[in-house]
Design an enzyme around this catalytic site. Structure first.
Site, PDB file in Angstrom:
ATOM      1  N   LYS A  48      -2.433  -1.531  -3.734  1.00 59.07           N
ATOM      2  CA  LYS A  48      -3.192  -0.288  -3.843  1.00 59.07           C
ATOM      3  C   LYS A  48      -2.293   0.911  -3.811  1.00 59.07           C
ATOM      4  O   LYS A  48      -1.280   0.843  -3.145  1.00 59.07           O
ATOM      5  CB  LYS A  48      -4.246  -0.312  -2.744  1.00 59.07           C
ATOM      6  CG  LYS A  48      -4.180   0.711  -1.661  1.00 59.07           C
ATOM      7  CD  LYS A  48      -5.174   0.432  -0.602  1.00 59.07           C
ATOM      8  CE  LYS A  48      -5.805   1.759  -0.247  1.00 59.07           C
ATOM      9  NZ  LYS A  48      -6.281   1.865   1.068  1.00 59.07           N
ATOM     10  N   LYS A 104       0.860  -1.178   0.000  1.00 62.84           N
ATOM     11  CA  LYS A 104       0.000   0.000   0.000  1.00 62.84           C
ATOM     12  C   LYS A 104       0.897   1.230   0.000  1.00 62.84           C
ATOM     13  O   LYS A 104       1.662   1.448   0.940  1.00 62.84           O
ATOM     14  CB  LYS A 104      -0.880  -0.032   1.247  1.00 62.84           C
ATOM     15  CG  LYS A 104      -1.711   1.221   1.436  1.00 62.84           C
ATOM     16  CD  LYS A 104      -2.668   1.067   2.606  1.00 62.84           C
ATOM     17  CE  LYS A 104      -3.448   2.349   2.843  1.00 62.84           C
ATOM     18  NZ  LYS A 104      -4.412   2.226   3.935  1.00 62.84           N
TER      19      LYS A 104
HETATM   20  C1  PBG Z   1      -7.303   3.098   6.026  1.00 59.52           C
HETATM   21  C2  PBG Z   1      -7.561   3.062   4.568  1.00 59.52           C
HETATM   22  C3  PBG Z   1      -7.397   4.079   3.608  1.00 59.52           C
HETATM   23  C4  PBG Z   1      -7.897   3.575   2.402  1.00 59.52           C
HETATM   24  C5  PBG Z   1      -8.306   2.268   2.653  1.00 59.52           C
HETATM   25  N1  PBG Z   1      -8.067   1.969   3.991  1.00 59.52           N
HETATM   26  C6  PBG Z   1      -6.933   5.472   3.745  1.00 59.52           C
HETATM   27  C7  PBG Z   1      -5.533   5.767   4.067  1.00 59.52           C
HETATM   28  O1  PBG Z   1      -4.692   4.892   4.222  1.00 59.52           O
HETATM   29  O2  PBG Z   1      -5.268   6.958   4.221  1.00 59.52           O
HETATM   30  C8  PBG Z   1      -8.013   4.324   1.107  1.00 59.52           C
HETATM   31  C9  PBG Z   1      -9.133   3.891   0.222  1.00 59.52           C
HETATM   32  C10 PBG Z   1      -9.492   4.830  -0.871  1.00 59.52           C
HETATM   33  O3  PBG Z   1      -8.844   5.867  -1.109  1.00 59.52           O
HETATM   34  O4  PBG Z   1     -10.473   4.537  -1.560  1.00 59.52           O
HETATM   35  N2  PBG Z   1      -5.983   3.215   6.418  1.00 59.52           N
END
Ligand code: PBG
Length: 323
Positions: free
Chosen positions: A249, A196
């Site tokens: 992601k 991520k």
């Molecule tokens: C929680 C999380 C996030 C997303 C999914 N789980 C936000 C982040 O890490 O700031 C992002 C999902 C999206 O942008 O659709 N940590």
């Protein structure tokens, strides 16, 4: 076989039926997961400005929506929670009566065949909005693991079919696996957000989940988007710790990572087509600059072509009408 003029690749492009026949990648609704945002109250539906068509919903509304989704052929959702209160210990994340736990129990009852995935993270429940425990301006890794493990267990207790840790702390998959197993949830899989990136494309989500960090940013725990080899190490380590599937992601900016993970690891690969990827197309379409359906399908097809087995997307519901 000689090249042109004997070879003409346009032959199979001549008609829609020919193109349909030789198409290499198809979208199938059964491969999609739709994100849902649970908020407190009853009869509440708060549309999100940055995520057109998506709303925070109270649990009663979510249950109605889940029923509707099943009817459309969408069989899996990813739950996020927006709690009434936040604190320094993210208590709402692992509260037996927390917002996600309530939503899980309602959905288990209303849509017993819906696959219920949960995002396991602390940011929505922390007063400071970081994904782990904060000490000064440090995000403390090992202290966060215990809270994440408690959160995953409480999701499993409330009926989650799989938990998806998205915090990016080191060692969280192992900690969560250990906690689930010791509470007799050895059958609950972990879909790890393994790679991520610290991405600008989460912007609209942070409005949706009210989870923007109050100081600093997430770059000390989420990955540098420039690093693909490190992304594969993250995947490898999470598998060693017991992850059952990998999530990558954001999706479109990480197509190379998705393809490399697909080639290297024989586990289900999930890709999260994140809020910013969706919002960009929505915004351009609203101005008449591109056709949303075509642009969305092209985006999602690219993610599938790169090697994703499962795609988490805010378009899942509209896709049901398009396919
Ligand atoms: C929680 C999380 C996030 C997303 C999914 N789980 C936000 C982040 O890490 O700031 C992002 C999902 C999206 O942008 O659709 N940590």
């Amino acid at each position: 076989m000689s090249a042109f003029p004997a070879t003409r690749l346009r032959r199979f492009r001549r008609t829609g039926a020919l193109r349909e026949l030789v198409r290499e990648t198809r979208l199938d609704l059964r491969d999609f997961v739709y994100p849902l945002f649970a908020c407190p109250g009853t009869g509440v539906e708060k549309p999100l400005e940055g995520l057109a068509g998506i709303a925070q919903q109270s649990v009663d509304r979510l249950a109605d929506e889940a029923e509707q989704l099943m009817g459309l052929g969408i069989g899996a959702v990813l739950l996020f929670g927006i709690p009434a209160e936040r604190d320094e210990a993210a208590s709402g994340a692992y509260d037996e009566d927390g917002i996600v736990q309530q939503a899980l129990r309602a959905l288990v009852e209303r849509t017993p065949n819906m696959v219920l995935l949960t995002d396991v993270c602390l940011c929505e429940y922390m007063s400071h909005g970081h994904c782990g425990v904060v000490d000064g301006d440090e995000i403390v890794n090992d202290l966060s693991l215990e809270l994440l493990a408690k959160t995953a267990v409480s999701h499993a207790e409330a009926g989650a079919h799989a938990v998806c840790p998205s915090d990016m702390m080191d060692g969280r998959v192992g900690a969560i696996r250990g906690a689930l197993d010791s509470e007799s949830f050895e059958q609950v899989p972990i879909v790890s957000y393994a790679a991520k990136a610290a991405s600008a494309f989460y912007g609209p989500f942070r409005e949706a989940a009210e989870s923007a960090p109050s100081f600093g940013d997430r770059r000390s725990y989420q990955m540098d988007p420039a690093n693909a080899r490190e992304a594969l190490r993250e995947c490898e380590l999470d598998l060693q710790e017991g992850a059952d599937a990998l999530m990558i992601k954001p999706a479109l900016p990480s197509l190379d990572v998705i393809a490399a993970a697909r080639a290297r690891f024989d586990v289900p690969i999930f890709a999260y087509n994140v809020s910013g990827e969706y919002a960009m197309v929505k915004a351009a379409a609203a101005r008449g600059w591109l056709d949303e359906r075509t642009a969305a399908m092209e985006s999602l097809t690219a993610v599938k072509r790169a090697g994703a087995d499962v795609i988490v997307s805010y378009w899942a519901k509209e896709l049901a009408g398009w396919l």
